[in-house]
Design a protein around this motif. Sequence first.
Motif, mmCIF file in Angstrom:
data_model
loop_
_atom_site.group_PDB
_atom_site.id
_atom_site.type_symbol
_atom_site.label_atom_id
_atom_site.label_comp_id
_atom_site.label_asym_id
_atom_site.label_seq_id
_atom_site.Cartn_x
_atom_site.Cartn_y
_atom_site.Cartn_z
ATOM 1 N N PRO A 180 -0.563 -16.001 -8.986
ATOM 2 C CA PRO A 180 -1.886 -15.919 -8.376
ATOM 3 C C PRO A 180 -1.857 -15.395 -6.958
ATOM 4 O O PRO A 180 -0.941 -15.677 -6.196
ATOM 5 C CB PRO A 180 -2.368 -17.377 -8.402
ATOM 6 C CG PRO A 180 -1.118 -18.181 -8.447
ATOM 7 C CD PRO A 180 -0.153 -17.372 -9.242
ATOM 8 N N SER A 181 -2.838 -14.604 -6.634
ATOM 9 C CA SER A 181 -3.009 -14.105 -5.274
ATOM 10 C C SER A 181 -3.895 -15.060 -4.498
ATOM 11 O O SER A 181 -4.317 -16.091 -4.996
ATOM 12 C CB SER A 181 -3.651 -12.714 -5.309
ATOM 13 O OG SER A 181 -4.989 -12.828 -5.735
ATOM 14 N N VAL A 182 -4.188 -14.679 -3.286
ATOM 15 C CA VAL A 182 -5.006 -15.552 -2.452
ATOM 16 C C VAL A 182 -6.392 -15.765 -3.045
ATOM 17 O O VAL A 182 -7.039 -16.770 -2.793
ATOM 18 C CB VAL A 182 -5.104 -14.975 -1.019
ATOM 19 C CG1 VAL A 182 -5.913 -13.693 -1.010
ATOM 20 C CG2 VAL A 182 -5.690 -15.999 -0.050
ATOM 21 N N LYS A 236 4.999 -0.377 -4.683
ATOM 22 C CA LYS A 236 6.428 -0.346 -4.398
ATOM 23 C C LYS A 236 6.801 -1.008 -3.077
ATOM 24 O O LYS A 236 7.966 -1.400 -2.897
ATOM 25 C CB LYS A 236 6.946 1.095 -4.415
ATOM 26 C CG LYS A 236 6.379 1.992 -3.320
ATOM 27 C CD LYS A 236 6.894 3.420 -3.472
ATOM 28 C CE LYS A 236 6.295 4.363 -2.447
ATOM 29 N NZ LYS A 236 6.740 5.760 -2.661
ATOM 30 N N ALA A 237 5.866 -1.195 -2.173
ATOM 31 C CA ALA A 237 6.211 -1.765 -0.867
ATOM 32 C C ALA A 237 5.325 -2.927 -0.462
ATOM 33 O O ALA A 237 5.295 -3.300 0.712
ATOM 34 C CB ALA A 237 6.163 -0.675 0.207
ATOM 35 N N GLY A 238 4.583 -3.502 -1.406
ATOM 36 C CA GLY A 238 3.749 -4.627 -1.018
ATOM 37 C C GLY A 238 2.822 -5.084 -2.120
ATOM 38 O O GLY A 238 2.855 -4.570 -3.235
ATOM 39 N N THR A 239 1.985 -6.052 -1.779
ATOM 40 C CA THR A 239 0.953 -6.550 -2.677
ATOM 41 C C THR A 239 -0.311 -6.766 -1.859
ATOM 42 O O THR A 239 -0.360 -6.449 -0.675
ATOM 43 C CB THR A 239 1.361 -7.891 -3.326
ATOM 44 O OG1 THR A 239 1.284 -8.925 -2.352
ATOM 45 C CG2 THR A 239 2.759 -7.836 -3.898
ATOM 46 N N ALA A 240 -1.321 -7.342 -2.495
ATOM 47 C CA ALA A 240 -2.581 -7.585 -1.795
ATOM 48 C C ALA A 240 -2.403 -8.522 -0.612
ATOM 49 O O ALA A 240 -3.196 -8.482 0.334
ATOM 50 C CB ALA A 240 -3.617 -8.153 -2.771
ATOM 51 N N ASP A 262 2.950 4.378 -5.659
ATOM 52 C CA ASP A 262 2.334 4.541 -4.339
ATOM 53 C C ASP A 262 1.234 3.497 -4.146
ATOM 54 O O ASP A 262 0.738 2.910 -5.105
ATOM 55 C CB ASP A 262 1.766 5.961 -4.199
ATOM 56 C CG ASP A 262 2.851 7.009 -4.045
ATOM 57 O OD1 ASP A 262 3.949 6.656 -3.583
ATOM 58 O OD2 ASP A 262 2.616 8.173 -4.414
ATOM 59 N N ILE A 263 0.843 3.321 -2.915
ATOM 60 C CA ILE A 263 -0.071 2.239 -2.540
ATOM 61 C C ILE A 263 -1.341 2.240 -3.394
ATOM 62 O O ILE A 263 -1.905 3.285 -3.719
ATOM 63 C CB ILE A 263 -0.440 2.325 -1.041
ATOM 64 C CG1 ILE A 263 -1.175 1.057 -0.602
ATOM 65 C CG2 ILE A 263 -1.232 3.588 -0.742
ATOM 66 C CD1 ILE A 263 -1.336 0.950 0.898
ATOM 67 N N THR A 264 -1.754 1.051 -3.782
ATOM 68 C CA THR A 264 -2.950 0.877 -4.585
ATOM 69 C C THR A 264 -4.037 0.179 -3.768
ATOM 70 O O THR A 264 -3.870 -0.099 -2.580
ATOM 71 C CB THR A 264 -2.624 0.064 -5.855
ATOM 72 O OG1 THR A 264 -3.792 0.022 -6.689
ATOM 73 C CG2 THR A 264 -2.199 -1.362 -5.523
ATOM 74 N N ASP A 265 -5.144 -0.119 -4.419
ATOM 75 C CA ASP A 265 -6.236 -0.844 -3.785
ATOM 76 C C ASP A 265 -5.773 -2.273 -3.489
ATOM 77 O O ASP A 265 -5.341 -2.997 -4.393
ATOM 78 C CB ASP A 265 -7.440 -0.860 -4.732
ATOM 79 C CG ASP A 265 -8.576 -1.711 -4.209
ATOM 80 O OD1 ASP A 265 -8.691 -1.846 -2.983
ATOM 81 O OD2 ASP A 265 -9.347 -2.251 -5.025
ATOM 82 N N LEU A 266 -5.855 -2.675 -2.238
ATOM 83 C CA LEU A 266 -5.413 -4.010 -1.836
ATOM 84 C C LEU A 266 -6.580 -4.891 -1.421
ATOM 85 O O LEU A 266 -6.429 -5.823 -0.646
ATOM 86 C CB LEU A 266 -4.404 -3.894 -0.686
ATOM 87 C CG LEU A 266 -3.160 -3.052 -0.979
ATOM 88 C CD1 LEU A 266 -2.237 -3.005 0.218
ATOM 89 C CD2 LEU A 266 -2.427 -3.580 -2.198
ATOM 90 N N TYR A 267 -7.749 -4.608 -1.927
ATOM 91 C CA TYR A 267 -8.978 -5.358 -1.654
ATOM 92 C C TYR A 267 -9.482 -5.118 -0.231
ATOM 93 O O TYR A 267 -10.649 -4.809 -0.016
ATOM 94 C CB TYR A 267 -8.786 -6.868 -1.890
ATOM 95 C CG TYR A 267 -8.335 -7.225 -3.270
ATOM 96 C CD1 TYR A 267 -8.944 -6.667 -4.393
ATOM 97 C CD2 TYR A 267 -7.284 -8.102 -3.472
ATOM 98 C CE1 TYR A 267 -8.522 -6.994 -5.669
ATOM 99 C CE2 TYR A 267 -6.856 -8.429 -4.750
ATOM 100 C CZ TYR A 267 -7.477 -7.873 -5.839
ATOM 101 O OH TYR A 267 -7.043 -8.184 -7.090
#
Length: 622
Positions: free
Chosen positions: A248-250, A314-318, A387-392
Motif C-alpha cells: 500500500p501507498s500513502v 525505475k528510480a522511485g515510486t509515488a 521511465d518516470i510515471t504519474d506520481l500523483y
Amino acid sequence: MFSAFVTLALVATNVYGTQHLDRNLAYRSPFSNDPQASHNTKNIQARHIQHARRQTVDAGSFTDEHYPTFYGGDFSNSPFVRNGGINFTHSGLQCTGDPFDTSVLLWTRALPISEGPTPDESVPVCVAFKISRSPTLSGRIIDSGEAFTTFDVDFTVKVEATGLEPDTKYFFQFSDCTNPKTASPIGTTRTLPSPNTPAHLVNGGKSLTLAVFSCSRYQNGFFNAYGVAAHNTTADLFIHLGDYVRGPSVVDHPSLPQSRFAAIGRMVLGRETATIHDYRLRLNQYRTDVSLVDAHVAGPWITDDHEVSDQAWKAGTADSNDTAIGCSFSPSGACFTDRKLAAVRAYHEWMPIRQVDPNNQLRIWRNFQIGKLVDLTMLDTRQYNRDITDLYYNTVINSLADEKNRSLMGADQEQWLFKTLTESKKRGAIWRIIGQQIVFTQLNFGGFFNVDSWDGYRANRNRILDHLVGGHIDNAVILSGDSHGNWVSDLAHPNDTTRYNPITGAGAVGVEFAGTAVTSTSTFGADTNQSTAEGLSRQLVQANPDLQWSEGFFRGFYTLTVDVHQIKADFFAMRNITIPNLEAFVSASFVVENGANKLKRPVAGGKINAGALKSSVAPREE
C-alpha cells in the motif's frame, strides 16, 4: 531440538561443501552473481559448523560474530540440523512455477517448531522432497533430494525438480528430513511440452487453458477468483499479471480509516511495505487466503511484477524516491533503492520464479515455448527500466507522453521482445501471447488518459505495433492487468480508422485481453454500482475505436483456451467477495481465429452478461 545429520555427504563437509544450501534456490536468487547482495552459502555453512563445535568445545575459545544481515548468508552441510519438528505453513501450501519441458520449480515454507516465542535461528531446517507421476507417490520417484532453509530466507524452500518428461502431470511432496512422517499434502504440477512438439499434439492433443489474474488487495475482499479457477475451470497454467500483493501507498495506508475493510475482517498486518520484513509479512498474510492456496496447489504458476509500491518506476515510486538530499521525507521510511532490493529479495524467496539472468537480478522478462502451439512471453512493464510515471503529485507526464525516447520497457527488454517475436514466427509457433501488467490499447476517458499505462509511453507502443506490422507477425495476443476493469480490444494504431475498421475489425494486427482485479477497487470508483458502471462502459466503447467491450463493476479473472484453430477467452465475474465462496458467472466470451488478427464478429457472439459492447444492439442477458 537438533541432532547429528547421519547422511554421509553431510559428514564430509569439506568434500560436499554447501550442496544442501545451494539446492535451495531461495538463497541464490536473484543475487547469485552479486557478492555484496547475495546470501553467501559458505558463510552460512561456517556459521552453523561453528554452532555445532560449540556443542562439544568450550565456547570461550570462539569469537562470536553478529548474525549476517539480510544481505549476508546461506548454509548447507552443517553436521547439526533441526529435529524439534517443523510446520509446513499456510495449510501445508506448496507452489510450483516456471515449468520447462524437463523441470519445474517446487516451493514450500518450513517453519521450525520452537519452544520459545521465536524459532531458533542458529540451527538449519532440513526439508526433503520427492516427485512422481503417481498421485499417491507410490510409483517410481523421478527426482528427490534434500535442502536446508533458515531465517536468512524466511524459512522458504525453492528447489528445481529435474529429469522430468515433457508435457506430463506430476505429483510431489515435502517432508521433514529428520522425521519423514511430518509431510506436506501432495501437490500437483506439470511440465510443458518440448519446443518442437507439433501444435496439434500439445497437452496430449487437448486444448491448453490459461487462467489469468491481476491485482489482489487483501483488505478489499476474499480472493474467490483464485478458487473459482482452481475448482471450476480446467486451467493448466496460472498466469499472474502484476500486484500479486499490494504494497500500500500513502493513499491506502493501513493506519488510515478502513471501516469498509474491517467489516469483512480483512485488515492488513503491519505498516506500509518498505523493508524485507514488511514484504515478507505481506506475502505471508496473502498466502493465508484459502482460494489462493487452492489455486497454487492446482498447478504451476507463471508470474511477473515484483510489487514494490504504488506507481513504481525505475528510480522511485509515488512516495519513495532517491534524492540528493536523502530520503527522510519518505512516508515509507526507506529510500527507493533499498526498498526495491528488499521487495525483489522477498519476491524471489516466496514465489516459484526462476532467476533468468544471474548477471541481471532485476530481470524477470522471459519466454516459454509451449511446443509449436504458443510462445508465452512475459514482460516487466513496472520495475525493470521504466521511465518516470504519474506520481500523483506531478502532472508533467501528460506533456512527456509523446516523447520519442520515452520507454516503458528499457532498450534491452524492448529489443529482446522484438527478437523473441521474430524468432517465434520463424520457428513456426502458431500463437504469440504476451503477458504484461498494464493496458496497451489507448483509452480516452473524455480527454483524460491514464499515463501510468501505455498511454503514457506512446512512442514505445507504436514501435511494438510497427514491429508486428513490419515483421508480418500474426496471431499476437496481448494480456494485460492492473486497470481493475475489463477491456477487450482489437490491436491497431490509436485513432487510425483509415487502416482499421472498428465494425469489421479489418486492419487490426492482433487482440488485447485486459482483465479486472481479483479484489482491488474498480477503476470506476469504489462505490460505483452496476448501472453506473455500465453507463460509463457504453460511453467508453463509443469513444474509443479499438475498444470492443468494457466492464468495470465485477471483480474476477479470465481464461484463455488455446488450440490450433482459435483462442477462446472467458471472463469470469465474482458475485460476492465479502465472504469466501465460489459463486461466479461468465460475463462475456470472445474468440480469435487463427490468422484473423482480430476478434471474431459478431464480437462476443453478440451476447454479454455484463458491461457494454461496441455494438449497441447487443442484448444483455440476465
